[in-house]
Design a protein around this motif. Sequence first.
Motif, PDB file in Angstrom:
ATOM      1  N   SER A  50       0.831  -1.212   0.000  1.00 31.82           N
ATOM      2  CA  SER A  50       0.000   0.000   0.000  1.00 31.82           C
ATOM      3  C   SER A  50       0.861   1.256   0.000  1.00 31.82           C
ATOM      4  O   SER A  50       0.537   2.246  -0.668  1.00 31.82           O
ATOM      5  CB  SER A  50      -0.922  -0.009   1.230  1.00 31.82           C
ATOM      6  OG  SER A  50      -1.809  -1.115   1.188  1.00 31.82           O
ATOM      7  N   LEU A  57      -1.718   5.710  -6.618  1.00 28.70           N
ATOM      8  CA  LEU A  57      -3.107   5.834  -6.168  1.00 28.70           C
ATOM      9  C   LEU A  57      -3.506   7.293  -5.984  1.00 28.70           C
ATOM     10  O   LEU A  57      -4.656   7.660  -6.228  1.00 28.70           O
ATOM     11  CB  LEU A  57      -3.300   5.066  -4.850  1.00 28.70           C
ATOM     12  CG  LEU A  57      -3.150   3.542  -4.939  1.00 28.70           C
ATOM     13  CD1 LEU A  57      -3.268   2.918  -3.559  1.00 28.70           C
ATOM     14  CD2 LEU A  57      -4.187   2.957  -5.888  1.00 28.70           C
ATOM     15  N   GLU A  62     -10.660   9.818  -9.575  1.00 25.40           N
ATOM     16  CA  GLU A  62     -11.528   9.397  -8.471  1.00 25.40           C
ATOM     17  C   GLU A  62     -12.331   8.159  -8.868  1.00 25.40           C
ATOM     18  O   GLU A  62     -12.931   8.091  -9.938  1.00 25.40           O
ATOM     19  CB  GLU A  62     -12.492  10.535  -8.113  1.00 25.40           C
ATOM     20  CG  GLU A  62     -13.349  10.239  -6.894  1.00 25.40           C
ATOM     21  CD  GLU A  62     -14.225  11.412  -6.522  1.00 25.40           C
ATOM     22  OE1 GLU A  62     -15.051  11.262  -5.605  1.00 25.40           O
ATOM     23  OE2 GLU A  62     -14.082  12.483  -7.165  1.00 25.40           O
ATOM     24  N   ASN A  65      -9.037   2.223  -9.451  1.00 26.22           N
ATOM     25  CA  ASN A  65      -8.277   1.353  -8.561  1.00 26.22           C
ATOM     26  C   ASN A  65      -7.278   0.537  -9.357  1.00 26.22           C
ATOM     27  O   ASN A  65      -7.348   0.466 -10.589  1.00 26.22           O
ATOM     28  CB  ASN A  65      -9.209   0.404  -7.788  1.00 26.22           C
ATOM     29  CG  ASN A  65     -10.130   1.132  -6.841  1.00 26.22           C
ATOM     30  OD1 ASN A  65      -9.679   1.800  -5.925  1.00 26.22           O
ATOM     31  ND2 ASN A  65     -11.428   0.999  -7.074  1.00 26.22           N
ATOM     32  N   MET A 155      -6.453   1.239 -15.131  1.00 27.42           N
ATOM     33  CA  MET A 155      -6.505   0.156 -14.150  1.00 27.42           C
ATOM     34  C   MET A 155      -5.188  -0.615 -14.252  1.00 27.42           C
ATOM     35  O   MET A 155      -5.031  -1.492 -15.106  1.00 27.42           O
ATOM     36  CB  MET A 155      -7.701  -0.775 -14.389  1.00 27.42           C
ATOM     37  CG  MET A 155      -9.053  -0.118 -14.168  1.00 27.42           C
ATOM     38  SD  MET A 155     -10.426  -1.294 -14.251  1.00 27.42           S
ATOM     39  CE  MET A 155     -10.267  -1.846 -15.953  1.00 27.42           C
TER      40      MET A 155
END
Length: 252
Positions: A50, A57, A62, A65, A155
């Motif tokens: 992460s 990210l 908005e 992912n 993506m």
Amino acid sequence: MSDLPNPAAEPGEQTLLSHLLELRTRLLRAVLAVLAVFIALIPFANRLYSVIAQPLLEKLPEGANMVAIDVASPFFAPIKLAFVAAVTIAIPAVLYQAWAFVAPGLYRHERKLALPLLVTATLLFYIGAAFAYFLVLPTVFSFLTGISPEGVEIMTDISRYLDFVLVVFLAFGFSFEVPVAVVILGLLRWVTVEQMREARPYVIVGAFVVAAIITPPDVISQLMLAIPMALLYEVGIIATRILLRRREAETA
């Protein structure tokens, strides 16, 4: 079977055997250091991923992912990152084992010079990787997401993203080793300081060529690699001149 050298063996054979045993011990300790850090990082593998994914990210539109195309990617990508992080964190321990093995065979002045170079090379690698994470990746992803054609949804696959980031980290980490390489060349008398200065235009061009090859196709990221490389080359020249003067003063 005992690891002790055979008393009946020739002196040369005993020396070779003792060196091989010492090498095996040092390699084993280095591997154990990496494994220890890797095992400690496994519970935090997803959190590490992460953190690494944050530069992308933050730049995604908005609602967008990252995705996992392969079935096992959600497991293997964080584990791979944890292993790479373990190797990176354990670099000082690995280098210490390498140093402990070769140091007894070096002269005193060689040991005095090699250890600072080893420490400096390690720090520069970390600085290069940090520079890539905090400055280069956000800039690159701002450019890449900004030029996406209308109607195209971004993506990124987590495994391909990890491979891309690791290549960038390695590229900047090793590129920041330029001063160490320059100092070594100068102290070994393979290149003089005057020759380094004369080669400055070629080095600058070479830095931009290297940056164009290993960075994404945007001018900003290329400049962010080429300019530090050129500046670090100058730092290497200055450090070489200082060390050579100090060596001359000691031998005078």
